[in-house]
Design an enzyme around this catalytic site. Structure first.
Site, PDB file in Angstrom:
ATOM      1  N   ASP A 292       2.292  -5.091 -15.610  1.00 45.31           N
ATOM      2  CA  ASP A 292       2.194  -3.648 -15.737  1.00 45.31           C
ATOM      3  C   ASP A 292       1.077  -3.277 -16.702  1.00 45.31           C
ATOM      4  OD1 ASP A 292       4.577  -1.042 -16.757  1.00 45.31           O
ATOM      5  OD2 ASP A 292       2.526  -0.985 -15.993  1.00 45.31           O
TER       6      ASP A 292
ATOM      7  N   GLU B 104       6.297   8.562 -19.815  1.00 42.06           N
ATOM      8  CA  GLU B 104       6.417   7.341 -20.619  1.00 42.06           C
ATOM      9  C   GLU B 104       6.681   7.671 -22.088  1.00 42.06           C
ATOM     10  OE1 GLU B 104       3.141   5.215 -17.744  1.00 42.06           O
ATOM     11  OE2 GLU B 104       3.983   4.022 -19.353  1.00 42.06           O
TER      12      GLU B 104
HETATM   13  C1  GLC Z   1       2.423   2.446 -16.207  1.00 29.96           C
HETATM   14  C2  GLC Z   1       3.901   2.260 -15.952  1.00 29.96           C
HETATM   15  C3  GLC Z   1       4.231   1.679 -14.605  1.00 29.96           C
HETATM   16  C4  GLC Z   1       3.198   2.129 -13.582  1.00 29.96           C
HETATM   17  C5  GLC Z   1       1.865   1.541 -13.987  1.00 29.96           C
HETATM   18  C6  GLC Z   1       0.728   1.945 -13.047  1.00 29.96           C
HETATM   19  O1  GLC Z   1       2.099   2.039 -17.497  1.00 29.96           O
HETATM   20  O2  GLC Z   1       4.622   1.540 -16.938  1.00 29.96           O
HETATM   21  O3  GLC Z   1       5.550   2.104 -14.263  1.00 29.96           O
HETATM   22  O4  GLC Z   1       3.560   1.670 -12.303  1.00 29.96           O
HETATM   23  O5  GLC Z   1       1.483   1.891 -15.308  1.00 29.96           O
HETATM   24  O6  GLC Z   1       0.473   3.306 -13.141  1.00 29.96           O
END
Ligand code: GLC
Length: 634
Positions: free
Chosen positions: A328, A524
């Protein structure tokens, strides 16, 4: 010539020869390492087996891998953010996938603009030596949310409140249709996290804190979004995320100095891991999910991306997962030891594809070097690439032809479905004197106030056009909650709207007022909140409304349960809409009884901060929550 002169003479010549040979050897090694390191490129026949759609997936993978160089294999392990890569490099480095992080949109942000942008990257991959198509991924967590004009479904917490698997399947299928119409073939959804602490800024991305409900809805979503297209191959790839235990992170443990709980630490507890966090992922594997995304949290002291036991022994070994594990965002490089060491650690732990929001060239160079130096076994590289290619072949990526643009009828159908999802997501928490459903048959006036009454940005929440969402009404093809009230109530009802609840002096006091209040969008860790409750502005608006209305209905537009124990006794009726998305009229449908309330709380509603975290429905201090999980009046 005396013996010793003779021996000195020959000794010198022998030394010169040995030195010369050593120099030649060093030069060969040097040139080999730095100028001829690109291994011999396997020749490619005109019609290789891997291009035959009749051949088995495993045979096609094996055949294709036999032609791949080390760098082409490493390229497939790279998932690069689209603003960090030039289109030409997709071909040059044989990159495996491209993503648009939330808000990483084309200049022309429309279905056509997206289709053209994605097509550019996809074409570049087809022009690579072996023509391995990329996956193109986005976070379609409540519809194709980046695209202006796309259907914005309720965020997952509202779907959890609906508890309706077939509804979730249908809206996932509709999401897949909107994604594939722009060439996007991968969505980083569903989230299978189970939030125990509603102070977490990602609470609304989850269905529930109940592993059974999360497993049911997650499986339905995966099957819906991956439903086969007319060629019998999968449209869009789902992602089960975030593996593992992100919902159990503890407050004040974040590894990010800007956050409090997001990217935090989940306490190591093997029993809880197996009896709670792991259950929805088992359902996801049974539902044929092919990708699992590693969380940014830690398991105790260890970043999940470095957790060999969880990623390899448990997920791939014990559960037999044959798809691929993707990291991630910048998570791999948060493993201590520097970029090289972090990449080696993550790949050895079981990460197959690395999300690279910024730099891919150093990643490719580091992994190449690590393989050459034996720090990453070639078997691990081959296993990762086999998994990635297996998924690409199995979903039909090599064989699918492009899907036509979405029709207006399709879009209308999706919006109708989204409005139904809004209706089913509403939860009635209080209804004194049976104030609801409202009567639209007789003429009446209703006063409306609150920050969320006429603001699509607030009702849509984040992951909408921009990562942190937008504020205001400039999203096309969307209906605010106020507009929905006006549409559904019809000509007999007059609505007087004042966002701050102030009305002209001397206006008569009327019977009913509606305060639509809630949270500004956040995503987030930026949504981590030590005391999630209503804003001062909204609290004042409700107080102002109560001065000019006898009875007040409070509508909560929120991504999580809010701390309202001190105020709720002054409110006659309370409805929570969660984050309903673009179809605000769905709220009015239920307020006016077009459809009854059927939703229930997907997680407990805490009475005070001392009750957090709520684990397995039990509050931290043992006192009863304001409302228990699955509460909902009818
Ligand atoms: C973010 C998130 C994840 C997402 C990824 C791509 O940091 O934690 O859930 O899919 O980046 O955007």
């Amino acid at each position: 010539m005396s013996k010793n002169i003779f021996s000195r003479f020959y000794c010198n010549r022998v030394c010169v020869v040995i030195g010369g040979l050593a120099l030649i050897l060093i030069m060969i090694l040097f040139f080999d390492t730095y100028f001829f390191s690109s291994e011999k490129i396997p020749s490619l026949p005109d019609d290789p087996l891997y291009k035959d759609p009749q051949a088995s997936v495993e045979d096609r993978v094996t055949d294709l891998m036999s032609y791949m160089t080390l760098d082409e294999k490493i390229g497939q392990m790279a998932l690069v953010e689209n603003k960090s890569v030039v289109v030409e490099d997709v071909r040059k480095y044989a990159l495996g996938a491209i993503l648009s992080g939330s808000g990483s949109n084309p200049e022309q942000n429309s279905f056509e603009g997206w289709r053209s942008m994605v097509q550019g990257f996809t074409s570049s991959s087809h022009e690579s030596r072996l023509g391995i198509p990329i996956l193109y991924g986005v976070d379609a967590i409540h519809g194709h949310g980046n695209v202006l004009g796309a259907t914005l479904f309720p965020h997952a917490i509202g779907l959890g409140a609906s508890g309706n698997e077939s509804l979730v399947y249908e809206l996932a299928e509709a999401t897949g249709e909107e994604l594939i119409s722009t060439g996007v073939t991968w969505s980083y959804s569903p989230t299978l996290d189970m939030p125990e602490d509603v102070r977490w800024g990602r609470t609304y991305e989850s269905f529930s804190d109940d592993p059974v409900l999360v497993g049911r809805l997650g499986a339905a979503y995966i099957q819906g979004v991956q439903v086969a297209n007319e060629h019998g191959t999968s449209k869009v790839l789902a992602t089960a995320k975030h593996f593992l235990g992100a919902g159990g992170m503890q407050w004040n443990t974040s590894s990010n100095k800007n956050f409090s709980i997001d990217q935090g630490a989940t306490p190591v507890d093997e029993t809880k891991l197996r009896n709670t966090y792991l259950l929805p992922f088992k359902d996801a594997l049974d539902a044929d999910v092919h990708t699992v995304m590693v969380g940014l949290n830690s398991w105790g002291e260890t970043k999940l991306a470095a957790e060999h036991y969880l990623l390899t022994d448990l997920l791939k070994g014990e559960l037999g997962f044959e798809g691929f594990v993707v990291s991630d965002w910048y998570g791999v490089y948060e493993i201590p030891g520097g970029e090289y060491r972090a990449a080696v650690t993550a790949i050895r732990a079981g990460v197959d594809m690395v999300m690279l929001p910024f730099d891919y060239k150093s990643f490719i160079g580091n992994v190449h070097r690590a393989v050459q130096q034996g720090e990453i076994p070639m078997e691990r590289i081959d296993d990762a690439v086999r998994r990635i290619l297996r998924v690409k072949f199995a979903m039909g990526l090599f064989d699918a032809t492009s899907t036509p643009p979405l029709s207006d009828e399709d879009l209308f159908e999706h919006k109708t479905l989204a409005r139904q999802a809004v209706r089913e997501s509403l939860v009635l928490l209080k209804n004194s004197e049976g104030l609801l459903p409202l009567d639209r048959s007789a003429s009446s006036t209703i006063r409306v106030t609150g920050s969320a009454a006429n603001n699509v940005g607030i009702q849509a929440g984040a992951w909408t056009v921009a990562w942190q969402g937008v504020d205001g009404n400039w999203i096309p093809k969307a209906t605010t909650i106020l507009q929905g009230l006006q549409e559904v109530a019809g000509p007999n009802v007059t609505f007087e709207f004042s966002e701050d609840g102030t009305y002209e002096e001397g206006n008569p006091v009327i019977d009913v007022g509606i305060a639509v209040v809630g949270e500004k969008p956040y995503a987030e860790g930026w949504g981590d909140n030590p005391y999630p409750t209503l804003s001062e502005v909204d609290i004042r608006a409700i107080e102002n409304l109560k001065k000019v209305c006898v009875r007040v209905i409070v509508i909560l537009v929120t991504g999580r349960p809010l701390l309202i124990s001190d105020a709720i006794d002054d409110w006659d009726t309370v409805v929570v809409t969660w984050l309903p998305g673009s179809e605000g009229a769905g709220v009015a449908d239920v307020l006016y009884g077009v459809q009854p309330f059927t939703g229930s709380l997907p997680l407990p509603w805490p009475a005070h901060i001392g009750q957090l975290p709520v684990v397995g429905g039990k509050t931290k201090d043992g006192t009863p929550p304001l409302f228990p999980r699955y509460f909902g009046l009818r």
